[in-house]
Design a protein around this motif. Sequence first.
Motif, PDB file in Angstrom:
ATOM      1  N   LEU A 104      66.012  90.461  65.304  1.00 36.84           N
ATOM      2  CA  LEU A 104      65.275  91.240  66.305  1.00 36.84           C
ATOM      3  C   LEU A 104      65.132  92.707  65.891  1.00 36.84           C
ATOM      4  CD1 LEU A 104      66.819  89.779  69.592  1.00 36.84           C
ATOM      5  CD2 LEU A 104      64.798  89.026  68.324  1.00 36.84           C
ATOM      6  N   THR A 106      63.694  95.991  64.151  1.00 34.54           N
ATOM      7  CA  THR A 106      62.323  96.408  63.856  1.00 34.54           C
ATOM      8  C   THR A 106      62.321  97.739  63.123  1.00 34.54           C
ATOM      9  OG1 THR A 106      62.061  97.688  65.895  1.00 34.54           O
ATOM     10  CG2 THR A 106      61.544  95.324  66.022  1.00 34.54           C
ATOM     11  N   GLY A 163      69.348  94.175  71.409  1.00 38.21           N
ATOM     12  CA  GLY A 163      68.435  93.046  71.245  1.00 38.21           C
ATOM     13  C   GLY A 163      68.286  92.164  72.470  1.00 38.21           C
ATOM     14  N   ARG A 166      64.909  90.707  73.901  1.00 36.25           N
ATOM     15  CA  ARG A 166      63.792  90.748  72.962  1.00 36.25           C
ATOM     16  C   ARG A 166      63.500  89.334  72.439  1.00 36.25           C
ATOM     17  NH1 ARG A 166      64.946  95.521  68.471  1.00 36.25           N
ATOM     18  NH2 ARG A 166      65.648  97.188  69.883  1.00 36.25           N
ATOM     19  N   LYS A 168      61.797  87.576  68.681  1.00 36.07           N
ATOM     20  CA  LYS A 168      61.446  87.954  67.317  1.00 36.07           C
ATOM     21  C   LYS A 168      59.951  88.220  67.211  1.00 36.07           C
ATOM     22  CE  LYS A 168      61.875  86.516  62.508  1.00 36.07           C
ATOM     23  NZ  LYS A 168      62.176  85.417  61.585  1.00 36.07           N
ATOM     24  N   SER A 169      59.603  89.231  66.461  1.00 40.67           N
ATOM     25  CA  SER A 169      58.196  89.588  66.287  1.00 40.67           C
ATOM     26  C   SER A 169      57.402  88.436  65.680  1.00 40.67           C
ATOM     27  CB  SER A 169      58.074  90.812  65.382  1.00 40.67           C
ATOM     28  OG  SER A 169      56.717  91.060  65.075  1.00 40.67           O
ATOM     29  N   TRP A 300      68.917  85.979  70.920  1.00 40.08           N
ATOM     30  CA  TRP A 300      68.299  85.272  69.787  1.00 40.08           C
ATOM     31  C   TRP A 300      69.332  84.480  68.971  1.00 40.08           C
ATOM     32  CZ3 TRP A 300      63.466  84.456  70.408  1.00 40.08           C
ATOM     33  CH2 TRP A 300      62.672  83.926  69.378  1.00 40.08           C
TER      34      TRP A 300
END
Length: 377
Positions: A104, A106, A163, A166, A168-169, A300
Amino acid sequence: MSTTQQDDIGRLAGFGERVEAARAVKPLVGRRAQEAGAALFGGEQPVRRGLAALAARWHGVAELVEDHAARGGDAALWGDELPADPRLRAAVRHVDLISVSPALATREDLALLVEAGWSTDEVVAISQVAAFTAFQARAVQGLRLVEGRGPDAAAPPARETPGRGRVKSAARTASNGRERPVEYTRELLSWTAWVEPVPTDELTEEQEASFRGKTNGEYFRLLARLPGVLAARTALDAAIFATTEGLPRAERELAAAATSKVTDCVYCASVHARKSAQMSKRPADVDRLLGVRLERDGDWLPGETAPLAEGQDARWAAVVGFAAALATTPVSATTAHVDRLRDVGLTDVELVDLVSATAFFTWANRLMLSLGDPYWP
């Protein structure tokens, strides 16, 4: 205590003669890991040791926390409360993030460190501290499991990580403007850094030597900002993966791919799934592993890793099952996983090698995920 237990991993794991003898078959693994730790924590390093103690808390290894505390780690960095100093607080939150939820991370998370006053070299050092501690923790816990001692995880910090919540992109464009992979693959991928690597024409002899035998792409030129750590890490990689002793090489690469699935590192999985498929001549079985989609929670973290082993033969299922469970945060591997590995014929030497391969990729994954993006070349 014998000489093979003088390194930190052996000392903290506290294993007996059987594991010690198995570990002695590849003595450079312990030696190179010790050299990496010495390069990262040598001299007076209260901040690095404090951050390492924090990472060790997330991974549940109380002895590792205590070891860094005894060696001068800043106690303000691993407690339940965040430090008041904004610069240290930013570092602590970053270690929280990449210890628990590295996938997660960035580019904006690195920008927060820079804004808080950390230099590029220091940003790399913070990621190395968190990633190396993930490796050390799993090496200690894995060797204990091989000896037949179950996990005894210490409590993590009593707070959420950055995180939490969130996902994952899924962006299809990497930070360099190139197409970014969002699915697992065995195809060749490239990687671009979120902070500036050392330019090729500015590399010192020491920096070039630190990754000799590797490519001079952005990844190694970025890690070369800490050449002593990178040199030991490069040598450790070779000591684990480029030898004939221990687990068959295809299965070491399989463990690396399984670890990368747990941590959710598409780049690392692509490299090591490709190697495992080539060495084993079992591409369909490797692709089956890559194709599994793991359900993930608010941090995540995968709820179950057992699906990664489904459809494999008994030996590969046992190898994947153990590697995946050792890679979780906190570790979910048990002595039952080791029993299954012994049942399918793994020796003590192979078991120790499997621990090393898995632990190493909890380090590699965190560096790749916290410092840059994969992209299609």
